[in-house]
Design an enzyme around this catalytic site. Structure first.
Site, PDB file in Angstrom:
ATOM      1  N   PRO A 121      42.627  55.755  25.606  1.00  0.00           N
ATOM      2  CA  PRO A 121      43.699  54.857  24.940  1.00  0.00           C
ATOM      3  C   PRO A 121      43.029  53.326  24.625  1.00  0.00           C
ATOM      4  CG  PRO A 121      44.937  55.048  26.816  1.00  0.00           C
ATOM      5  CD  PRO A 121      43.559  55.836  26.985  1.00  0.00           C
ATOM      6  N   ASN A 122      43.412  52.796  23.284  1.00  0.00           N
ATOM      7  CA  ASN A 122      42.880  51.620  22.825  1.00  0.00           C
ATOM      8  C   ASN A 122      41.392  51.247  22.858  1.00  0.00           C
ATOM      9  OD1 ASN A 122      45.667  50.947  22.450  1.00  0.00           O
ATOM     10  ND2 ASN A 122      45.908  51.042  24.782  1.00  0.00           N
ATOM     11  N   ARG A 129      39.479  44.534  19.947  1.00  0.00           N
ATOM     12  CA  ARG A 129      40.642  44.338  21.147  1.00  0.00           C
ATOM     13  C   ARG A 129      40.200  43.289  22.090  1.00  0.00           C
ATOM     14  NH1 ARG A 129      41.417  48.643  25.672  1.00  0.00           N
ATOM     15  NH2 ARG A 129      43.277  47.805  26.664  1.00  0.00           N
ATOM     16  N   GLU A 147      33.530  56.883  36.549  1.00  0.00           N
ATOM     17  CA  GLU A 147      34.372  56.061  36.049  1.00  0.00           C
ATOM     18  C   GLU A 147      33.849  54.943  35.399  1.00  0.00           C
ATOM     19  OE1 GLU A 147      37.850  55.656  38.972  1.00  0.00           O
ATOM     20  OE2 GLU A 147      38.347  53.555  37.650  1.00  0.00           O
ATOM     21  N   TYR A 170      37.106  42.339  26.738  1.00  0.00           N
ATOM     22  CA  TYR A 170      36.481  43.763  26.521  1.00  0.00           C
ATOM     23  C   TYR A 170      35.096  43.571  25.814  1.00  0.00           C
ATOM     24  CZ  TYR A 170      40.553  45.558  28.266  1.00  0.00           C
ATOM     25  OH  TYR A 170      41.830  45.883  29.168  1.00  0.00           O
ATOM     26  N   HIS A 191      34.458  51.292  33.499  1.00  0.00           N
ATOM     27  CA  HIS A 191      35.229  50.154  32.854  1.00  0.00           C
ATOM     28  C   HIS A 191      34.353  49.047  32.309  1.00  0.00           C
ATOM     29  CE1 HIS A 191      38.898  52.024  34.488  1.00  0.00           C
ATOM     30  NE2 HIS A 191      38.084  52.111  35.818  1.00  0.00           N
ATOM     31  N   ASN A 249      35.659  56.370  30.377  1.00  0.00           N
ATOM     32  CA  ASN A 249      36.435  55.312  30.334  1.00  0.00           C
ATOM     33  C   ASN A 249      38.051  55.634  30.011  1.00  0.00           C
ATOM     34  OD1 ASN A 249      37.933  52.938  30.417  1.00  0.00           O
ATOM     35  ND2 ASN A 249      36.520  51.690  29.406  1.00  0.00           N
ATOM     36  N   ALA A 307      44.077  52.749  30.420  1.00  0.00           N
ATOM     37  CA  ALA A 307      45.029  52.394  31.125  1.00  0.00           C
ATOM     38  C   ALA A 307      45.558  53.810  31.945  1.00  0.00           C
ATOM     39  CB  ALA A 307      46.250  52.071  30.247  1.00  0.00           C
ATOM     40  N   ARG A 357      40.802  41.570  38.284  1.00  0.00           N
ATOM     41  CA  ARG A 357      41.745  41.303  37.243  1.00  0.00           C
ATOM     42  C   ARG A 357      43.114  40.964  38.004  1.00  0.00           C
ATOM     43  NH1 ARG A 357      41.071  44.614  31.636  1.00  0.00           N
ATOM     44  NH2 ARG A 357      42.908  43.505  31.226  1.00  0.00           N
TER      45      ARG A 357
HETATM   46  C1  DQA Z   1      39.442  49.433  30.733  1.00  0.00           C
HETATM   47  C2  DQA Z   1      40.394  48.644  31.984  1.00  0.00           C
HETATM   48  C3  DQA Z   1      41.878  49.309  32.258  1.00  0.00           C
HETATM   49  O1  DQA Z   1      42.563  48.514  32.943  1.00  0.00           O
HETATM   50  C4  DQA Z   1      42.455  49.009  30.746  1.00  0.00           C
HETATM   51  O2  DQA Z   1      43.829  49.532  30.483  1.00  0.00           O
HETATM   52  C5  DQA Z   1      41.403  49.326  29.524  1.00  0.00           C
HETATM   53  C6  DQA Z   1      40.353  49.120  29.611  1.00  0.00           C
HETATM   54  C7  DQA Z   1      38.126  48.606  30.986  1.00  0.00           C
HETATM   55  O3  DQA Z   1      37.342  49.188  30.458  1.00  0.00           O
HETATM   56  O4  DQA Z   1      37.898  47.608  31.309  1.00  0.00           O
HETATM   57  O5  DQA Z   1      42.137  50.059  28.445  1.00  0.00           O
HETATM   58  O6  DQA Z   1      39.392  50.762  31.310  1.00  0.00           O
END
Ligand code: DQA
Length: 160
Positions: A12-13, A20, A103, A25, A105, A79, A82, A112
């Protein structure tokens, strides 16, 4: 034909990457990933076929992982956004599908401020984590997968 099929799967996102919160990011989009993979893999770039998928849905992420297993995908750079920090369902999926998964990010989630971001439900079921290198995190995850897949014992090398 490429030796390995690798799915780059975004949750998501992450469809809004580049737009964003670029301070967190970065301003690069996913279109930069193939070039970075080529930079990292060099002469071995042709060994890898990349597939990309993004969804905002938790169930759709699981559906896509199940499809990857059916399709014979070799590895996944995931990725989960959240859902990394919340999804037991995604963790359950990774626990059984038997696909090597890294995984990913963009941000260094461990650095963070929100404590929840330091928890990963999926971490137990992945071969490793790449975090904090912005869009390059994806290329490093693909490279890690290639090295991991190279090191797998072949059928011929398996003792009887
Ligand atoms: C993320 C880190 C997550 O905490 C966040 O919710 C994201 C992006 C990252 O790529 O840094 O949506 O996965």
């Amino acid at each position: 034909m490429a030796r390995y099929r690798i799915l780059v799967l975004n949750g998501p996102n992450l469809g809004a990457l580049g737009v964003r919160q670029p301070d967190i990011y970065g301003s690069a989009g996913m279109d930069a990933v193939p070039g970075l993979v080529a930079q990292v893999l060099g002469a071995r770039t042709g060994d890898v076929e990349l597939e990309f998928f993004q969804t905002n849905g938790e169930g759709a992420l699981i559906d896509r992982l199940e499809q990857a297993r059916r399709d014979g995908v070799d590895g996944v750079a995931l990725n989960a956004g959240a859902y990394t920090h919340t999804s037991l369902a995604l963790a359950d999926c990774l626990a059984w599908i038997g696909l090597p998964c890294v995984e990913v990010h963009l941000s260094n989630v461990l650095a963070r401020s929100e404590p929840l971001r330091q928890k990963s439900y999926i971490g137990r079921h992945v071969i490793g984590v790449v975090a904090g290198f912005g869009i390059t995190s994806y290329a490093l995850a693909v490279q890690s997968l290639v090295l991991h897949l190279d090191a797998r014992p072949t059928a011929a090398a398996t003792p009887v």
